[in-house]
Scaffold this motif. Sequence first.
Motif, PDB file in Angstrom:
ATOM      1  N   GLN A 347       0.845  -1.193   0.000  1.00  0.00           N
ATOM      2  CA  GLN A 347       0.000   0.000   0.000  1.00  0.00           C
ATOM      3  C   GLN A 347       0.882   1.246   0.000  1.00  0.00           C
ATOM      4  OE1 GLN A 347      -3.310  -0.074  -0.332  1.00  0.00           O
ATOM      5  NE2 GLN A 347      -3.268  -2.316  -0.384  1.00  0.00           N
ATOM      6  N   ASN A 348       1.837   1.256  -0.937  1.00  0.00           N
ATOM      7  CA  ASN A 348       2.747   2.391  -1.088  1.00  0.00           C
ATOM      8  C   ASN A 348       3.487   2.701   0.213  1.00  0.00           C
ATOM      9  OD1 ASN A 348       3.987   4.368  -2.674  1.00  0.00           O
ATOM     10  ND2 ASN A 348       2.531   5.934  -2.056  1.00  0.00           N
ATOM     11  N   TYR A 349       3.852   1.628   0.923  1.00  0.00           N
ATOM     12  CA  TYR A 349       4.638   1.725   2.162  1.00  0.00           C
ATOM     13  C   TYR A 349       3.904   2.503   3.257  1.00  0.00           C
ATOM     14  CZ  TYR A 349       8.374   0.355  -1.044  1.00  0.00           C
ATOM     15  OH  TYR A 349       9.126  -0.288  -1.984  1.00  0.00           O
ATOM     16  N   MET A 350       2.595   2.439   3.270  1.00  0.00           N
ATOM     17  CA  MET A 350       1.843   3.188   4.279  1.00  0.00           C
ATOM     18  C   MET A 350       2.222   2.721   5.686  1.00  0.00           C
ATOM     19  SD  MET A 350      -2.265   3.679   4.851  1.00  0.00           S
ATOM     20  CE  MET A 350      -2.424   4.885   3.526  1.00  0.00           C
ATOM     21  N   PRO A 351       2.625   3.645   6.559  1.00  0.00           N
ATOM     22  CA  PRO A 351       2.926   3.266   7.940  1.00  0.00           C
ATOM     23  C   PRO A 351       1.716   2.644   8.623  1.00  0.00           C
ATOM     24  CG  PRO A 351       3.746   5.461   7.463  1.00  0.00           C
ATOM     25  CD  PRO A 351       2.888   5.076   6.300  1.00  0.00           C
ATOM     26  N   GLN A 352       1.989   1.719   9.524  1.00  0.00           N
ATOM     27  CA  GLN A 352       0.929   0.986  10.209  1.00  0.00           C
ATOM     28  C   GLN A 352       0.968   1.279  11.706  1.00  0.00           C
ATOM     29  OE1 GLN A 352      -1.231  -1.332   8.213  1.00  0.00           O
ATOM     30  NE2 GLN A 352      -0.260   0.142   6.834  1.00  0.00           N
ATOM     31  N   THR A 353      -0.189   1.262  12.317  1.00  0.00           N
ATOM     32  CA  THR A 353      -0.278   1.413  13.766  1.00  0.00           C
ATOM     33  C   THR A 353      -1.032   0.226  14.336  1.00  0.00           C
ATOM     34  OG1 THR A 353      -2.310   2.711  13.555  1.00  0.00           O
ATOM     35  CG2 THR A 353      -0.237   3.934  13.653  1.00  0.00           C
ATOM     36  N   VAL A 416       0.609  -5.929  14.223  1.00  0.00           N
ATOM     37  CA  VAL A 416       0.768  -4.777  13.344  1.00  0.00           C
ATOM     38  C   VAL A 416       1.448  -5.258  12.071  1.00  0.00           C
ATOM     39  CG1 VAL A 416       2.984  -4.132  14.383  1.00  0.00           C
ATOM     40  CG2 VAL A 416       1.660  -2.411  13.174  1.00  0.00           C
ATOM     41  N   LYS A 417       1.009  -4.749  10.932  1.00  0.00           N
ATOM     42  CA  LYS A 417       1.614  -5.150   9.661  1.00  0.00           C
ATOM     43  C   LYS A 417       3.055  -4.670   9.594  1.00  0.00           C
ATOM     44  CE  LYS A 417      -2.048  -5.784   6.240  1.00  0.00           C
ATOM     45  NZ  LYS A 417      -2.584  -5.315   4.937  1.00  0.00           N
ATOM     46  N   ASP A 418       3.896  -5.435   8.880  1.00  0.00           N
ATOM     47  CA  ASP A 418       5.301  -5.076   8.783  1.00  0.00           C
ATOM     48  C   ASP A 418       5.843  -5.465   7.418  1.00  0.00           C
ATOM     49  OD1 ASP A 418       6.865  -7.816   9.014  1.00  0.00           O
ATOM     50  OD2 ASP A 418       5.211  -7.898  10.448  1.00  0.00           O
ATOM     51  N   THR A 450       6.425  -9.304  -6.277  1.00  0.00           N
ATOM     52  CA  THR A 450       5.104  -9.599  -5.708  1.00  0.00           C
ATOM     53  C   THR A 450       4.942  -9.064  -4.295  1.00  0.00           C
ATOM     54  OG1 THR A 450       5.887 -11.778  -4.974  1.00  0.00           O
ATOM     55  CG2 THR A 450       4.787 -11.652  -7.126  1.00  0.00           C
ATOM     56  N   SER A 451       6.035  -8.813  -3.576  1.00  0.00           N
ATOM     57  CA  SER A 451       5.925  -8.279  -2.214  1.00  0.00           C
ATOM     58  C   SER A 451       5.414  -6.848  -2.207  1.00  0.00           C
ATOM     59  CB  SER A 451       7.278  -8.353  -1.503  1.00  0.00           C
ATOM     60  OG  SER A 451       8.219  -7.486  -2.112  1.00  0.00           O
ATOM     61  N   LEU A 452       5.382  -6.205  -3.381  1.00  0.00           N
ATOM     62  CA  LEU A 452       4.902  -4.831  -3.485  1.00  0.00           C
ATOM     63  C   LEU A 452       3.426  -4.755  -3.867  1.00  0.00           C
ATOM     64  CD1 LEU A 452       7.998  -3.280  -5.275  1.00  0.00           C
ATOM     65  CD2 LEU A 452       7.299  -2.923  -2.906  1.00  0.00           C
ATOM     66  N   SER A 453       2.755  -5.884  -3.874  1.00  0.00           N
ATOM     67  CA  SER A 453       1.331  -5.898  -4.187  1.00  0.00           C
ATOM     68  C   SER A 453       0.614  -6.822  -3.212  1.00  0.00           C
ATOM     69  CB  SER A 453       1.097  -6.372  -5.625  1.00  0.00           C
ATOM     70  OG  SER A 453       1.624  -7.664  -5.814  1.00  0.00           O
ATOM     71  N   ASP A 454      -0.682  -6.633  -3.101  1.00  0.00           N
ATOM     72  CA  ASP A 454      -1.485  -7.489  -2.228  1.00  0.00           C
ATOM     73  C   ASP A 454      -1.599  -8.867  -2.881  1.00  0.00           C
ATOM     74  OD1 ASP A 454      -2.131  -5.935   0.018  1.00  0.00           O
ATOM     75  OD2 ASP A 454      -3.593  -4.813  -1.156  1.00  0.00           O
ATOM     76  N   THR A 455      -0.925  -9.847  -2.326  1.00  0.00           N
ATOM     77  CA  THR A 455      -0.979 -11.196  -2.878  1.00  0.00           C
ATOM     78  C   THR A 455      -1.931 -12.043  -2.032  1.00  0.00           C
ATOM     79  OG1 THR A 455       0.968 -11.797  -1.563  1.00  0.00           O
ATOM     80  CG2 THR A 455       1.344 -11.106  -3.838  1.00  0.00           C
ATOM     81  N   ALA A 456      -2.492 -13.040  -2.660  1.00  0.00           N
ATOM     82  CA  ALA A 456      -3.468 -13.890  -1.977  1.00  0.00           C
ATOM     83  C   ALA A 456      -2.813 -14.636  -0.820  1.00  0.00           C
ATOM     84  CB  ALA A 456      -4.064 -14.885  -2.972  1.00  0.00           C
ATOM     85  N   VAL A 457      -3.540 -14.727   0.276  1.00  0.00           N
ATOM     86  CA  VAL A 457      -3.082 -15.540   1.406  1.00  0.00           C
ATOM     87  C   VAL A 457      -3.110 -17.007   0.970  1.00  0.00           C
ATOM     88  CG1 VAL A 457      -3.579 -16.241   3.777  1.00  0.00           C
ATOM     89  CG2 VAL A 457      -3.947 -13.858   3.064  1.00  0.00           C
ATOM     90  N   GLU A 613       2.537  12.203   4.683  1.00  0.00           N
ATOM     91  CA  GLU A 613       1.172  12.617   4.420  1.00  0.00           C
ATOM     92  C   GLU A 613       0.458  11.541   3.613  1.00  0.00           C
ATOM     93  OE1 GLU A 613       0.857  16.482   2.696  1.00  0.00           O
ATOM     94  OE2 GLU A 613       1.650  17.499   4.477  1.00  0.00           O
ATOM     95  N   HIS A 614      -0.819  11.289   3.954  1.00  0.00           N
ATOM     96  CA  HIS A 614      -1.597  10.239   3.316  1.00  0.00           C
ATOM     97  C   HIS A 614      -2.914  10.833   2.816  1.00  0.00           C
ATOM     98  CE1 HIS A 614       1.207   7.467   5.268  1.00  0.00           C
ATOM     99  NE2 HIS A 614       1.038   8.225   6.341  1.00  0.00           N
ATOM    100  N   SER A 615      -3.216  10.546   1.552  1.00  0.00           N
ATOM    101  CA  SER A 615      -4.452  11.033   0.947  1.00  0.00           C
ATOM    102  C   SER A 615      -5.554  10.006   1.142  1.00  0.00           C
ATOM    103  CB  SER A 615      -4.233  11.302  -0.548  1.00  0.00           C
ATOM    104  OG  SER A 615      -3.267  12.322  -0.734  1.00  0.00           O
ATOM    105  N   LEU A 616      -6.643  10.392   1.784  1.00  0.00           N
ATOM    106  CA  LEU A 616      -7.773   9.501   2.008  1.00  0.00           C
ATOM    107  C   LEU A 616      -8.836   9.812   0.963  1.00  0.00           C
ATOM    108  CD1 LEU A 616      -7.978   9.606   5.902  1.00  0.00           C
ATOM    109  CD2 LEU A 616      -6.475   8.283   4.407  1.00  0.00           C
ATOM    110  N   LYS A 617      -9.235   8.782   0.212  1.00  0.00           N
ATOM    111  CA  LYS A 617     -10.068   8.974  -0.964  1.00  0.00           C
ATOM    112  C   LYS A 617     -11.467   8.383  -0.775  1.00  0.00           C
ATOM    113  CE  LYS A 617      -5.924   8.677  -3.865  1.00  0.00           C
ATOM    114  NZ  LYS A 617      -5.251   7.950  -4.980  1.00  0.00           N
TER     115      LYS A 617
END
Length: 654
Positions: A347-353, A416-418, A450-457, A613-617
């Motif tokens: 997700q474009n390296y979005m930080p996680q909490t 938390v995602k990493d 593939t680590s840069l995209s949402d891959t199927a579990v 900064e994160h754009s929420l759409k």
Amino acid sequence: MSFEKILIANRGEIACRVIHTAQSLGYRTVAVYSEPDAGARHVLMADEAVCIGPAQAAASYLNVEALLEACRKTGADAVHPGYGFLSENAGFARACKDAGITFIGPDEDAIHLMGSKRLSKIAMIEAGVPCIPGYEGEDQSDATLLKEAERIGLPLMIKASAGGGGRGMRVVTDASEIPAQLKSARQEAASAFGSDELILERAVMEPRHVEIQVFGDRHGNVIHLGERDCSVQRRHQKVVEEAPSPVVSEALRQQMGEAAVNAAKACNYVGAGTVEFLLAPNGEFYFLEMNTRLQVEHPVTELVTGQDLVAWQIKVARGEALPLSQEQVTLTGHAMEVRLYAEDPAQNYMPQTGPVLQWQPARGDGVRIDHGLVEGQEIGSHYDPMLAKIIAWGDTRDDARRRLIRAVEDTGLMGVKDNRRYLAAILRHPVFANGEATTAFIGNDFASDTSLSDTAVPDSLWALAALLLSRQHKAHPALAGWHSSSVGQQPLQLGCQGEEKAVSLHYQGDRVDVTLGDTTLCLAETASGRISVDGISRDYQIYQHEGQLWLTFMGHTACFEDRTHVAVGGAEQAGSGQIRAPMDGAIVEVLVQAGDTVSKGQVLVTLEAMKMEHSLKADCDGVVESLSLKAGDQVKRQQILVNLTATDSASAIA
């Protein structure tokens, strides 16, 4: 300069790292912490701890007066700044000196000089250190910068003179873009660093990033401890660091080392510093900048030299000579380091909490984990998302690389995602494995990984999760005795990463056949407690928290929910019109108001968290039903920020 008690003006893994060495040398230590860090590992490790303010860094870790007051309260007579925060702040170094407190770092004049890319480059040119041709003059008018840009030619690098981390930095390959990029770089530099001063350089395309560790003392000695290769970067932030560099020969090491020592001598440098160079494909190298502090990646130098650089810093600060001469420095084997981040590369390296539910650092020969984590702590949005550093040493580069891959994959983190899967993929990539990665590696060679995209579990995780959740009435889910308590077929509905699947479990004696669509997997428990999937047994890790099952299996970590008994339509679907905060943060800008008509994908709110900064759409076409936000508001993770009333195609036509 004698001192007895060291205050560490920092947090996280570097604070823990400094405390460990300081205590081993017999010093008492003082931790400082912001309110949300009250239970942090560095606070627990230190002999004493002082709260210095609220979560915002400006009111706590960047609050010079609060830090000096903590020294006065505790009797701390020395300060170690770590890295980041105030570590390269000349005013803080001076304030410590004025208060009679030893600053474990260089003198303020060196910090000030090297903190300016413009002034430091001038000093390096005078010292004979190779520098990239460019413009670093005082005249900062648009006319002069445009004229100098034309003289330098393309590709052109525009840099903010103050600060770093890629902010205020632009690469220009089209001359028509120069005026706009100069304006943009100025604005970003002024906002980020309080100075809009720029320098211009001819851009070196696809270089290696090679830095030299230097050390100086107050007896006139300055040496280097070899190089680190930090070429694997994204957005000018380092991802993998190693020592020595796979492309630096002994002769080149000597040349770069001498240049780095000359750079340090030019500013009468004392303590630990790093001189960074760009190494061009033709073998020429150029001064980039000097960091007047300990680097994040210092452990790889420690592992190949056998030295404790924090101990060196403390010894130099108390007036001792360097422990080794240049001739006594030897490099043995190879070391690599990666940075474990709370972020989602897909997700474009979005930080996680989120909470650290389970933390199990890897162990093994040649493996070192530097971290500041404790189970139960909350990863918030106020600080950098780096959680830990995973480091490995080996006799050869490939030995270190293999050990590091194993250590990354064996490190357990839940809640938390990493970026573990991303890091392992980089280390396995053939370009990196062959030692050929440049600063363009992630943007070019690695861009389609593939680590840069949402891959199927994987189905194996769904199957194991189904089996464990079918046993969730037990306090500690286990497979032992499943065949005696459940017979026949059991249907389940599971959710994971926004996806739902129907799963069927068929118990047959000492095994369970788990069916997902057209796939059936046979699961069994071995005598050792491992799980066997289709005849191959492996370890797994689980953690249950508030109805969720976190599961690590076969190199993947995922969070599952049992949705078998959730009413149809009860789940919030994608496109619901409820726009939530992805993490704790501060509202930067609200771009809509109640009653506005919006389109799917339109940016509604800008949120700042973890220095980004994160754009929420909008997740659907619709009308803004309600919002109660303004710039500066603090929001919590999953807080609803905007409610949309969705419009379908029929109503739109009407």
